[in-house]
Scaffold this active site. Structure first.
Site, short mmCIF file in Angstrom:
data_model
loop_
_atom_site.label_atom_id
_atom_site.label_comp_id
_atom_site.label_asym_id
_atom_site.label_seq_id
_atom_site.Cartn_x
_atom_site.Cartn_y
_atom_site.Cartn_z
N CYS A 50 -5.51 -35.29 -43.41
CA CYS A 50 -6.31 -34.32 -44.16
C CYS A 50 -6.48 -33.01 -43.41
CB CYS A 50 -7.68 -34.92 -44.50
SG CYS A 50 -8.65 -35.38 -43.06
N GLU A 114 -12.24 -39.57 -32.76
CA GLU A 114 -12.18 -40.46 -33.93
C GLU A 114 -10.91 -41.30 -33.88
OE1 GLU A 114 -10.12 -40.26 -36.79
OE2 GLU A 114 -8.95 -38.49 -36.25
N GLY A 115 -11.02 -42.55 -34.32
CA GLY A 115 -9.92 -43.49 -34.18
C GLY A 115 -9.02 -43.61 -35.39
N ALA A 193 -9.62 -45.49 -53.65
CA ALA A 193 -9.70 -46.82 -53.01
C ALA A 193 -8.73 -46.92 -51.84
CB ALA A 193 -9.42 -47.92 -54.05
N SER A 195 -7.65 -45.85 -47.69
CA SER A 195 -8.27 -46.21 -46.41
C SER A 195 -9.56 -45.43 -46.16
CB SER A 195 -7.29 -45.98 -45.27
OG SER A 195 -6.85 -44.62 -45.25
#
Length: 451
Positions: A50, A114-115, A193, A195
């Site tokens: 994103c 962030e992972g 819906a 991840s």
């Protein structure tokens, strides 16, 4: 061949450009096919999230590679090359490796540490393997990046510095209030819906919302997410699935909406949001995690609406404090880059060493055959002893130089040792190339299906 990455991210480009440049799944596939069709590239992989779009390739010409990859990104993103170029960054060789390893550790993320990026790197590798565009170099690179990212999270406290975009977004919506306190008893609508949407639903459920409604174009996936949320032993939240056509009605009842779909147009128009506001007194909280955006930016200006989107998250994260563990992660990245470079340089000379030993074996076989012709009276034991002696002499002569040349080749600037070895021993380039192809094919078989 050399590693090259050309891309843009939230660090180099405004969200409005990233939004327009977002690649659909079909566009990623076409981009990879066209990358391999381009003359300078032998391998290709696309990392699209994103807040970043990056094209990785193994190229034989730097300037031609940069020009070709930049042109391909412009063609498939829909943003003109002239407009896109100022926002592109280029990394080459070790700097490209360092960049991907930093990305894998979350150092280059909008929310540091962030992972989720590990899953996106895994998806990029899987697509490259599926389309057979990721060869030995990119397979090794992306698999090592995943290992480096996992090492950073397991050996440091980078997780304390970072969090998912979902958590960060909810914190921004909650303001000064604790997220669990803010969310308790609210009705949530989750659009999508995938991840990110699934993570949002799970986070909201743990935070204590009263109900979660999942809307998705594919009802099967929506029902599956609802099953996960309501399975025995989970959070106990009430959840149900609805068709996308029901989003307008559900919007009038929802307190918080999280949207993250792959749609190319708006999922919630300004008109739809305005309609949902009629007659309500409670504020409407909207979290848009999609790129391009799902929710009309006009909602920012509507009374009673709190919209948090990728653009506002980017602004908020710029002021987020860096954890002390970040320095430790940077050290890990630097060490891993050096190790990866040494391994790649050592692997580069291996076909030449194998070809040298094959040539030596041919010389031994030829000399033994000539000796047998001149001394036909040798018995089997004598012939075997002579053959073994000649082989030992050749092995001892080759041992020190081949070991040393591998050590030298693994050091920075050691790429020329393979050429020197080929020149000194007058090795057939075709033989070396055939060894390389055989090694690559073995690697492909070994890596197929591995992520």
């Amino acid at each position: 061949m050399s590693l090259l990455v050309v891309g843009l991210s939230h660090r180099s480009a405004p969200v409005s450009v990233l939004e327009r440049a977002a690649l659909s799944p079909d566009a990623r596939t076409k981009l990879l096919h066209d990358t391999l069709a381009a003359e300078p590239a032998a391998e290709g992989a696309v990392l699209a999230t994103c807040n970043r779009i990056e094209l990785y390739a193994d190229v034989d010409k730097f300037h031609a590679g940069v020009a070709e990859l930049s042109t391909l990104l412009a063609q498939h993103s829909g943003v003109g090359l002239e407009e896109l170029t100022p926002y592109l960054y280029v990394h080459y060789e070790d700097r490209a490796v360092h960049h991907l390893f930093s990305v894998a550790c979350g150092l280059d993320s909008m929310v540091v540490g962030e992972g989720q990026i590990l899953g996106q790197i895994k998806d990029a590798l899987a697509l490259g393997q599926e389309l057979h565009t990721a060869g030995r170099l990119l397979n090794d690179l992306f698999q090592q990046a995943l290992r480096v990212g996992k090492r950073a999270h397991s050996e440091t406290g980078i997780d304390r510095a970072g969090q998912s975009l979902v958590t960060f977004g909810l914190e921004q919506m909650a303001g000064d209030t604790d997220v669990d306190t803010w969310a308790k008893g609210k009705r949530a609508l989750v659009i999508g819906a995938g991840s990110m949407s699934s993570l949002a639903a799970a986070t909201l459920a743990r935070a204590g919302v009263a109900e979660i409604v999942v809307a998705n174009r594919t009802m099967e996936r929506a029902h599956r997410l609802v099953e996960i949320l309501t399975e025995p032993g989970s959070t106990g939240v009430a959840a149900r699935a609805v068709e996308m056509v029901a989003v307008g009605d559900e919007l009038t009842r929802a307190d918080v909406v999280v949207s993250c779909t792959g749609a190319t147009g708006l999922v919630l128009t300004g008109e739809a949001v305005e309609t949902a506001l009629h007659g309500r007194t409670a504020p409407l909280h909207l979290l848009d995690l999609a790129m391009p955006r799902d929710i009309d930016a006009a909602a920012h200006r509507m009374p009673g609406v709190r919209l948090v989107d990728i653009e506002s998250l980017a602004e908020a994260s710029a002021d987020a404090p860096m954890a002390a563990d970040v320095d430790q992660v940077r050290t890990i990245v630097a060490d891993e880059v050096a190790a990866f470079g040494a391994a790649q340089r050592a692997a580069h000379i291996t076909p030449t060493v194998v070809a040298l030993r094959a040539m030596a074996a041919d010389v031994v076989a030829g000399e033994v055959a000539r000796l047998e012709g001149r001394l036909p009276g040798l018995d089997d034991k004598q012939r075997a002893e002579i053959t073994q002696t000649v082989r030992r002499v050749v092995d001892k002569l080759l041992h020190a130089p081949t070991v040393r040349v591998k050590q030298l080749a693994s050091e920075p600037g050691g790429a020329g040792y393979a050429d020197a070895l080929r020149t000194l021993f007058d090795l057939d380039p075709g033989t070396v190339a055939s060894v390389s192809r055989a090694d690559l094919n073995d690697g492909d078989v070994k890596n197929r299906g591995r992520v």
